[in-house]
Motif scaffolding. Structure first.
Motif, PDB file in Angstrom:
ATOM      1  N   SER A   1     -31.920  14.317  28.374  1.00 26.85           N
ATOM      2  CA  SER A   1     -31.396  15.024  29.553  1.00 26.85           C
ATOM      3  C   SER A   1     -30.978  14.057  30.667  1.00 26.85           C
ATOM      4  O   SER A   1     -30.318  14.463  31.615  1.00 26.85           O
ATOM      5  N   TYR A   2     -31.361  12.783  30.571  1.00 28.78           N
ATOM      6  CA  TYR A   2     -30.930  11.834  31.606  1.00 28.78           C
ATOM      7  C   TYR A   2     -29.548  11.284  31.277  1.00 28.78           C
ATOM      8  O   TYR A   2     -29.335  10.729  30.209  1.00 28.78           O
ATOM      9  N   LYS A   3     -28.626  11.488  32.210  1.00 32.18           N
ATOM     10  CA  LYS A   3     -27.263  10.946  32.033  1.00 32.18           C
ATOM     11  C   LYS A   3     -26.967  10.136  33.287  1.00 32.18           C
ATOM     12  O   LYS A   3     -27.013  10.690  34.397  1.00 32.18           O
ATOM     13  N   VAL A   4     -26.633   8.889  33.094  1.00 32.77           N
ATOM     14  CA  VAL A   4     -26.481   8.006  34.248  1.00 32.77           C
ATOM     15  C   VAL A   4     -25.404   8.502  35.220  1.00 32.77           C
ATOM     16  O   VAL A   4     -25.518   8.330  36.437  1.00 32.77           O
ATOM     17  N   ASP A   5     -24.365   9.177  34.685  1.00 30.37           N
ATOM     18  CA  ASP A   5     -23.282   9.629  35.565  1.00 30.37           C
ATOM     19  C   ASP A   5     -23.353  11.129  35.851  1.00 30.37           C
ATOM     20  O   ASP A   5     -22.365  11.743  36.244  1.00 30.37           O
ATOM     21  N   ALA A   6     -24.540  11.741  35.679  1.00 34.80           N
ATOM     22  CA  ALA A   6     -24.684  13.184  35.960  1.00 34.80           C
ATOM     23  C   ALA A   6     -24.485  13.463  37.446  1.00 34.80           C
ATOM     24  O   ALA A   6     -24.630  12.569  38.287  1.00 34.80           O
ATOM     25  N   SER A   7     -24.183  14.722  37.741  1.00 36.10           N
ATOM     26  CA  SER A   7     -23.950  15.138  39.129  1.00 36.10           C
ATOM     27  C   SER A   7     -25.296  15.490  39.803  1.00 36.10           C
ATOM     28  O   SER A   7     -26.350  15.081  39.342  1.00 36.10           O
ATOM     29  N   GLY A   8     -25.235  16.277  40.873  1.00 36.57           N
ATOM     30  CA  GLY A   8     -26.460  16.749  41.521  1.00 36.57           C
ATOM     31  C   GLY A   8     -27.272  15.618  42.126  1.00 36.57           C
ATOM     32  O   GLY A   8     -26.732  14.667  42.682  1.00 36.57           O
ATOM     33  N   ASN A   9     -28.596  15.723  42.013  1.00 36.30           N
ATOM     34  CA  ASN A   9     -29.465  14.697  42.592  1.00 36.30           C
ATOM     35  C   ASN A   9     -29.192  13.332  41.990  1.00 36.30           C
ATOM     36  O   ASN A   9     -29.308  12.309  42.663  1.00 36.30           O
ATOM     37  N   ASN A  10     -28.839  13.325  40.697  1.00 41.11           N
ATOM     38  CA  ASN A  10     -28.601  12.050  40.042  1.00 41.11           C
ATOM     39  C   ASN A  10     -27.454  11.282  40.719  1.00 41.11           C
ATOM     40  O   ASN A  10     -27.526  10.069  40.926  1.00 41.11           O
ATOM     41  N   PHE A  11     -26.434  12.023  41.093  1.00 41.59           N
ATOM     42  CA  PHE A  11     -25.322  11.410  41.841  1.00 41.59           C
ATOM     43  C   PHE A  11     -25.844  10.837  43.168  1.00 41.59           C
ATOM     44  O   PHE A  11     -25.479   9.730  43.583  1.00 41.59           O
TER      45      PHE A  11
END
Ligand SMILES: Cc1ncc(COP(=O)(O)O)c(C=O)c1O
Length: 345
Positions: free
Chosen positions: A111-121
């Motif tokens: 579920s971890y994607k380095v370029d994911a949106s949301g908080n990850n961004f």
């Protein structure tokens, strides 16, 4: 109760609003038996300081003050890939001129994607120093200690903020919230009968409970589990509330009955969307223009809606929903919250 002897940073000016939700109340009633539902109020902790608010801000006021008192220059914490807590901790670090590192647990595999949106961004925009990704079930404390060792190797000092900011010190943030609420009820002439609060790492629920007991506030707190059913969740909340009471030196033994929570609404799994969450997110957005999130507050509000429809929250009751924030992760679940994806009830 005197909180002034604990070091505290301030990230919010004044109180967060305590508001009535007339349109939501009306829409909810229309879906309840006999067309009558509770009168719903909201505590806007989504409007706390740091980027962009949410319950972690209150905990971090005490935790970061402790870190600074210990001479730390780097905050180290952990969470899930869309962790609000990690984002808020990073935000506090930026504000204090500190560095910040995370250990991210893939509770849902891949579920971890380095370029994911949301908080990850936001992790990337706010400038996290390093992220270590580990599989579900990893000993997170040991993983954070390892990061602290790496930071020490650079001649710096790390401070480990526990997952969700939930220890006795972090729980003081919600004791402060209990005192704030007590003042607002008095100032605004509001009588609340029941409070619905999210229950995850338990600093919010446990801290509020400690604050209510210490301030003799007798309003029942109803926790909605975001990742566990009551048999697993209640002992965590109990332990947190007792730890906070002990830190405050209240001499109170928290009874097991003081802890109430409900499961159901977090399924099928932590952070995995369900239809009740989508209904709740859409309903509050379209009646009051207030944003919930898919992982926490959408499911917590789904719990409030469900309890009202089941008759546990009664038509003559004033029910307060504690909005604990989380809106950034909406952007990582846009198709789901728009109802464009099939999902379980
Ligand atoms: C938006 C939001 N609401 C509720 C919770 C649950 O709060 P706690 O971890 O204090 O139980 C969290 C935890 O991360 C959260 O991010």
């Amino acid at each position: 109760m005197d909180l002034s002897r604990f070091p505290r940073r301030r990230y919010t000016q004044g109180f967060t609003p305590l508001e009535h939700l007339p349109n939501f109340t009306k829409a909810l009633a229309a879906t309840c038996p006999d067309g009558a539902g509770p009168n719903v109020w909201i505590k806007r902790d989504d409007m706390l300081g740091l980027t962009p608010g949410g319950n972690k801000t209150r905990k971090l006021e005490f935790l970061v003050a402790d870190a600074l008192a210990q001479g730390a220059d780097t905050l180290i914490t952990c969470g899930a890939p869309q962790s609000n807590h990690c984002r808020a901790t990073l935000s506090a670090a930026v504000k204090e001129g500190m560095k910040c590192r995370f250990v991210i647990e893939e509770r849902v595999p891949n579920s971890y994607k380095v370029d994911a949106s949301g908080n990850n961004f936001l992790f990337r925009l706010l400038g996290v120093e390093a992220i270590t990704v580990v599989p579900a079930g990893t000993n997170m404390l040991a993983a954070m200690q390892q990061v602290a060792g790496e930071v020490a190797g650079l001649g710096r000092k790390g401070y480990i903020v526990p997952g969700g900011g939930s220890n006795a010190m972090g729980g003081l943030g919600y004791v402060a919230c209990a005192q704030e609420l007590q003042q607002q009820f008095f100032d605004q002439g509001v009588q609340i009968d029941k409070i619905v609060v999210g229950s995850g790492s338990s600093g919010t629920h446990g801290g509020l409970l400690a604050g209510f007991l210490g301030n003799h506030i007798h309003i029942p707190l109803i926790g909605i589990g975001v990742s566990r059913d009551p048999a697993d969740q209640n002992p965590l909340v109990h332990k947190e509330a007792q730890a906070v009471c002990d830190l405050l030196g209240l001499g109170i033994t928290v009874s097991a009955d003081a802890v109430v929570s409900h499961g159901n609404w977090w399924r099928p799994k932590y952070s995995v969307p369900n239809a009740a969450m989508v209904e709740a997110v859409q309903m509050l957005a379209r009646t009051e223009a207030i944003l919930l999130d898919p992982v926490y507050t959408g499911k917590i509000m789904a719990g409030l809606i469900g309890l009202a429809r089941q008759g546990h929250l009664k038509p003559d009751e004033n029910v307060l929903f504690i909005h604990t924030g989380g809106a950034p992760s909406l952007h990582a679940y846009e198709a789901e919250v728009l109802g464009l994806v099939d999902m379980p009830a």
